[in-house]
Design a protein around this motif. Structure first.
Motif, short mmCIF file in Angstrom:
data_model
loop_
_atom_site.label_atom_id
_atom_site.label_comp_id
_atom_site.label_asym_id
_atom_site.label_seq_id
_atom_site.Cartn_x
_atom_site.Cartn_y
_atom_site.Cartn_z
N ALA A 113 0.83 -1.20 0.00
CA ALA A 113 0.00 0.00 0.00
C ALA A 113 0.87 1.26 0.00
O ALA A 113 0.59 2.23 -0.72
N ALA A 114 1.95 1.26 0.80
CA ALA A 114 2.85 2.42 0.81
C ALA A 114 3.57 2.57 -0.52
O ALA A 114 3.76 3.70 -1.01
N GLN A 115 3.97 1.46 -1.14
CA GLN A 115 4.66 1.54 -2.43
C GLN A 115 3.72 2.04 -3.52
O GLN A 115 4.15 2.81 -4.40
N ASP A 116 2.46 1.63 -3.47
CA ASP A 116 1.49 2.17 -4.44
C ASP A 116 1.31 3.66 -4.26
O ASP A 116 1.14 4.41 -5.24
N GLY A 117 1.34 4.12 -3.01
CA GLY A 117 1.25 5.56 -2.77
C GLY A 117 2.45 6.30 -3.33
O GLY A 117 2.31 7.41 -3.88
N VAL A 118 3.65 5.71 -3.22
CA VAL A 118 4.84 6.33 -3.79
C VAL A 118 4.71 6.43 -5.31
O VAL A 118 4.99 7.49 -5.91
N ALA A 124 1.92 11.67 -10.27
CA ALA A 124 1.28 12.98 -10.19
C ALA A 124 2.29 14.11 -10.27
O ALA A 124 1.95 15.23 -10.71
N ALA A 125 3.53 13.86 -9.86
CA ALA A 125 4.55 14.91 -9.90
C ALA A 125 4.94 15.28 -11.33
O ALA A 125 5.47 16.38 -11.56
N LYS A 126 4.68 14.40 -12.28
CA LYS A 126 5.00 14.71 -13.68
C LYS A 126 4.01 15.67 -14.30
O LYS A 126 4.30 16.27 -15.34
N ARG A 143 7.01 12.01 0.44
CA ARG A 143 8.00 11.80 1.49
C ARG A 143 7.48 10.85 2.57
O ARG A 143 8.18 9.96 3.04
N SER A 144 6.21 11.04 2.94
CA SER A 144 5.61 10.18 3.97
C SER A 144 5.49 8.74 3.49
O SER A 144 5.80 7.80 4.24
N ALA A 149 7.21 3.05 3.45
CA ALA A 149 7.64 1.90 2.66
C ALA A 149 9.01 1.41 3.12
O ALA A 149 9.25 0.20 3.20
N SER A 150 9.92 2.32 3.46
CA SER A 150 11.24 1.92 3.94
C SER A 150 11.14 1.20 5.28
O SER A 150 11.80 0.17 5.50
N ALA A 151 10.29 1.71 6.18
CA ALA A 151 10.13 1.07 7.49
C ALA A 151 9.51 -0.31 7.36
O ALA A 151 9.95 -1.29 8.00
N LYS A 152 8.50 -0.44 6.52
CA LYS A 152 7.86 -1.74 6.33
C LYS A 152 8.79 -2.72 5.64
O LYS A 152 8.77 -3.93 5.93
N SER A 153 9.62 -2.23 4.74
CA SER A 153 10.59 -3.11 4.09
C SER A 153 11.59 -3.66 5.10
O SER A 153 11.95 -4.85 5.06
N ASP A 154 12.03 -2.81 6.02
CA ASP A 154 12.95 -3.28 7.07
C ASP A 154 12.26 -4.33 7.96
O ASP A 154 12.90 -5.31 8.37
N ASP A 155 10.98 -4.12 8.28
CA ASP A 155 10.26 -5.08 9.12
C ASP A 155 10.11 -6.44 8.42
O ASP A 155 10.28 -7.50 9.04
#
Length: 309
Positions: A113-118, A124-126, A143-144, A149-155
């Protein structure tokens, strides 16, 4: 008659609930005070850290475990993750395969879910934003989502790399492939499905004559060979080359080829083909047409002044 609220003497190591003088001259409310003493004794012996509920003293059941309470969090994945994470860290008896697999599934779902948000914020930034506030809001969301996504990847990687985690590697591989989690996929193929030594080929063992006679009498077939517990090294190496090729990691591809190329020379062919396919074709130079010399001379002759056409 003495009162039941008399000061409590030093406890007898043989019996911490009944005082010696109470056996000779029991006070009033003796049974109630004895029950309170036993209750206080159980409270003092209770472990500080909560564990799985023990079984009844008059039954042969093993008692409640964490698997018996997971259905209460069926529609609350955040609380389910907290429950499974607590059990995995603080309850040795509750560290079952079901709890570990459920925790891995919840963590992968949250990472997805976090990766889809990224990806949504990057797309959208384009586009051109109407005002600066909307652009700042999109950058904050991006950024959020990246931090989550980085925290969940570490978990997820901490759970996969835990040697004491009792998850099923086949189910874990399917989940990381389904959620498209690259670090987990590479880790599973590198460690869980790769043996240092090639498996010995299976050779049919001849059964004793009495076993064959019994099987013929019962019209049964000989036992089938055991299913290999690891994938063939050639298959794993080609999968790893494919995964590293998707990420553009040429150094890892060469590392695998140097380590396994002598035993499987086809890896060099596969790696070379993958790398060559990734090289873009050369850009064609624009072709300049200067014309033919004969045509220019003919045109000059026909257009000369005083000439007959």
């Amino acid at each position: 008659m003495r009162l039941a609220t008399a000061p409590e003497p030093v406890r007898d190591p043989e019996d911490d609930c009944i005082r010696p003088e109470d056996k000779e001259n029991p006070p009033c409310c003796f049974e109630a005070e004895l029950a309170e003493r036993r209750k206080e004794r159980r409270r003092q012996k209770r472990p500080r850290r909560p564990t799985a509920l023990p079984a009844d003293s008059d039954s042969d059941e093993e008692g409640w475990v964490a698997d018996d309470f997971m259905h209460y969090f069926a529609h609350k994945p955040a609380y389910l993750r907290l429950f499974c994470d607590y059990v995995m860290h603080h309850d040795e008896r509750g560290r079952t395969m079901n709890v570990c697999t459920t925790l891995l599934e919840v963590l992968l779902t949250e990472w997805r879910a976090a990766q889809d948000g990224v990806e949504r914020c990057e797309a959208a930034a384009k586009d051109v934003f109407s005002d600066a506030a909307e652009k700042d809001r999109n950058e904050g969301d991006l950024r959020s989502f990246r931090e989550t996504a980085s925290a969940k990847s570490d978990d997820v990687m901490a759970l996969l790399t835990d040697d004491q985690a009792p998850y099923d590697r086949m189910i874990a591989l399917i989940m990381v492939e389904q959620n498209k989690f690259p670090p987990g996929t590479l880790f599973m193929y590198e460690t869980k499905f790769r043996s240092q030594e090639p498996p010995a080929p299976w050779v049919a063992k001849k059964l004793p004559w009495w076993t064959r006679k019994k099987l013929r009498a019962e019209n049964k077939k000989p036992p089938e060979p055991e299913t290999p517990t690891v994938l063939p090294r050639s298959v794993v190496n080609q999968i790893l080359i494919q995964e590293y090729h998707k990420r553009g990691d040429v150094a890892s591809i060469l590392r695998i080829c140097r380590a396994e190329g002598r035993a499987d020379p086809l890896l060099w062919v596969v790696a070379t083909r993958r790398i060559v396919e990734a090289v873009p074709p050369p850009a064609e130079a624009p072709r300049l047409d200067f014309g033919d010399g004969d045509d220019d001379e003919t045109a000059a002759t026909t257009t000369a002044p005083g000439g007959d056409s």
